[in-house]
Write a protein that holds these residues in place. Sequence first.
Motif, mmCIF file in Angstrom:
data_model
loop_
_atom_site.group_PDB
_atom_site.id
_atom_site.type_symbol
_atom_site.label_atom_id
_atom_site.label_comp_id
_atom_site.label_asym_id
_atom_site.label_seq_id
_atom_site.Cartn_x
_atom_site.Cartn_y
_atom_site.Cartn_z
ATOM 1 N N SER A 21 12.835 -20.596 9.424
ATOM 2 C CA SER A 21 12.300 -19.768 8.338
ATOM 3 C C SER A 21 13.079 -18.466 8.251
ATOM 4 N N VAL A 22 12.813 -17.722 7.204
ATOM 5 C CA VAL A 22 13.405 -16.383 7.057
ATOM 6 C C VAL A 22 12.257 -15.408 6.759
ATOM 7 N N SER A 23 12.522 -14.117 6.942
ATOM 8 C CA SER A 23 11.472 -13.128 6.671
ATOM 9 C C SER A 23 11.115 -13.158 5.196
ATOM 10 N N ASN A 24 9.847 -12.933 4.934
ATOM 11 C CA ASN A 24 9.359 -12.929 3.554
ATOM 12 C C ASN A 24 9.148 -11.479 3.122
ATOM 13 N N ASP A 25 9.918 -11.039 2.117
ATOM 14 C CA ASP A 25 9.731 -9.646 1.665
ATOM 15 C C ASP A 25 8.717 -9.572 0.523
ATOM 16 N N PHE A 26 8.134 -10.704 0.175
ATOM 17 C CA PHE A 26 7.106 -10.816 -0.872
ATOM 18 C C PHE A 26 7.551 -10.132 -2.177
ATOM 19 N N GLY A 27 8.871 -10.041 -2.384
ATOM 20 C CA GLY A 27 9.397 -9.441 -3.617
ATOM 21 C C GLY A 27 9.193 -7.928 -3.687
ATOM 22 N N ILE A 28 8.854 -7.288 -2.559
ATOM 23 C CA ILE A 28 8.588 -5.835 -2.599
ATOM 24 C C ILE A 28 9.901 -5.070 -2.790
ATOM 25 N N GLU A 29 9.868 -4.152 -3.723
ATOM 26 C CA GLU A 29 11.057 -3.407 -4.148
ATOM 27 C C GLU A 29 11.782 -2.744 -2.962
ATOM 28 N N GLY A 30 13.071 -2.960 -2.882
ATOM 29 C CA GLY A 30 13.914 -2.243 -1.921
ATOM 30 C C GLY A 30 13.947 -2.826 -0.516
ATOM 31 N N VAL A 31 13.049 -3.761 -0.207
ATOM 32 C CA VAL A 31 12.967 -4.243 1.178
ATOM 33 C C VAL A 31 14.252 -4.948 1.598
ATOM 34 N N SER A 32 14.740 -5.893 0.759
ATOM 35 C CA SER A 32 15.938 -6.638 1.185
ATOM 36 C C SER A 32 17.169 -5.731 1.232
ATOM 37 N N VAL A 86 4.529 -0.620 -0.441
ATOM 38 C CA VAL A 86 4.812 -1.084 -1.812
ATOM 39 C C VAL A 86 6.269 -0.879 -2.209
ATOM 40 N N ARG A 87 7.019 -0.073 -1.431
ATOM 41 C CA ARG A 87 8.417 0.176 -1.782
ATOM 42 C C ARG A 87 9.199 0.627 -0.565
ATOM 43 N N ALA A 88 10.445 0.146 -0.503
ATOM 44 C CA ALA A 88 11.340 0.644 0.551
ATOM 45 C C ALA A 88 12.442 1.441 -0.131
ATOM 46 N N GLU A 89 12.740 2.608 0.423
ATOM 47 C CA GLU A 89 13.854 3.418 -0.083
ATOM 48 C C GLU A 89 14.905 3.489 1.013
ATOM 49 N N LYS A 90 16.013 4.191 0.730
ATOM 50 C CA LYS A 90 17.124 4.222 1.685
ATOM 51 C C LYS A 90 16.671 4.701 3.071
ATOM 52 N N ASP A 91 15.780 5.703 3.081
ATOM 53 C CA ASP A 91 15.381 6.279 4.364
ATOM 54 C C ASP A 91 13.869 6.451 4.493
ATOM 55 N N ALA A 92 13.110 5.627 3.774
ATOM 56 C CA ALA A 92 11.643 5.758 3.872
ATOM 57 C C ALA A 92 10.938 4.522 3.324
ATOM 58 N N LEU A 93 9.714 4.344 3.816
ATOM 59 C CA LEU A 93 8.846 3.302 3.264
ATOM 60 C C LEU A 93 7.664 4.005 2.613
ATOM 61 N N VAL A 94 7.294 3.531 1.433
ATOM 62 C CA VAL A 94 6.226 4.189 0.689
ATOM 63 C C VAL A 94 5.033 3.239 0.626
#
Length: 436
Positions: free
Chosen positions: A119-130, A248-256
Amino acid sequence: MKIVIVGGGAGGLELATSLGRKLGRKGKADVLLLDRGHTHIWKPLLHEVASGSLDAEADAVGYRAHAHQNGFTFKVGSLCGVDRERKVIKLAALTDVDGEEILPPREESYDYLVLAIGSVSNDFGIEGVSDHCIFLDSIGQAKTFQRRLLNRFIRLNRDLDKSDADNTMHVVIVGGGATGVELSAELFKARQWFATYGLKHVRPEHLQVSLIEAGPRLLPALNERISGAVHTELENLGVSVNVSTMVVRAEKDALVTKDGERFQADLMVWAAGVKAPDFLKDFGGLEVNRANQLLVEPTLQVKGDSSIFALGDCAGCVMKGDDGEERWVPPRAQSAHQMASLVGKNIRNIAANKPLNEFEYSDYGSLVSLSDFTAFGRLMGGISTGSLNVEGRIARFAYVSLYRMHQLAIHGWLRTLLVTLSDRINRYIRPKLKLH
Ligand SMILES: Cc1cc2nc3c(=O)[nH]c(=O)nc-3n(C[C@H](O)[C@H](O)[C@H](O)COP(=O)(O)OP(=O)(O)OC[C@H]3O[C@@H](n4cnc5c(N)ncnc54)[C@H](O)[C@@H]3O)c2cc1C
């Protein structure tokens, strides 16, 4: 009869080894293992590779030599499709790190095909995670994390040497399952050893690890008592545990989070759930579930094609729970191990013209190790038919035994004994942490 096994992981390598010994060596079948990598590391150890506790180069099993010793052949290749009518699988072109082609796209024929691609990790389509988070799906990703961790510690040590200013390294891990919990604890062990091995300015307060879980508690697969004990133990180590917190969102240096909270991070790891690889959604028209797992019959043959088997994390196999409700067999090492045994038996039955057996999942419990600090778990069956909560040395012993059982399946008794012995010797002669 040509048996092609794709994926040399927890389940696939055990199966290739057993069929190689029982059919391949006796000339009763050609057994071919295909994997996109050249070496095998048992996936539950990847968080140790990520923290540097385990040296993937030294501890991995090389497929080619292992195949030679056990009566099967190995080819490197990445599965990307199938032509079920012609009974051939399609392999993507093999390229080196510079993108130069080593082998062109190829086909490989089969009489029986076993898919064990995990399997692979599931990012559930959350913005910025991949884009911004590291996944721990492969040796390569675990090594990437280890390198970045080391570089961050070196930079932190230099900054602390220059000034007393408030310098802290923030690691944020999303997912309060076994991977997230175990990696959190491993990072504290790594910090201790980095300090011992020369990065002397880095003290406990300079590493901040935050663990984020969307559900109300850590380790939902374990009971509340264990989950509570693990929560407390992690907090005692210094981990900031945040349950009921939805990213709900991953940014370059933070998770929101959904509530607008920002978790500032130097390194972000995503370990919040798994799915089978996306290309299985369109794999020879075979049926998949929502997690992209190929639906299988109780014999572990995929629905609609009796010459293809699927096992482990990429197989969608239904079982009946204690409450009588139907649910999916969990994506765990013990499931892959049990499925590999059954597929092995069934392929030998096919070769001997015998009827096939049906899969029954046995839950032997769950264990989670907080690095060298402690371990917790729940063991099932045995003397009583109920479950037994274990912790400390007993739980750690049971946890290590799981890996030894995998080694037993691939190496046999004598080699496992020798490997165990050499692990003990290595504990004295190798550094406690990989520092390069
Ligand atoms: C950090 C971590 C900790 C874990 N801890 C535990 C634990 O404590 N207990 C537990 O029970 N489970 C644990 N798991 C889950 C467990 O590792 C998996 O359930 C198990 O490895 C699944 O086995 P598998 O054979 O299906 O797949 P894997 O072991 O993942 O093997 C898949 C193989 O397929 C190969 N592959 C993938 N795609 C392709 C392709 N397209 N072509 C060719 N080859 C391919 C891969 O290189 C790999 O060798 C953990 C997982 C992780 C990541």
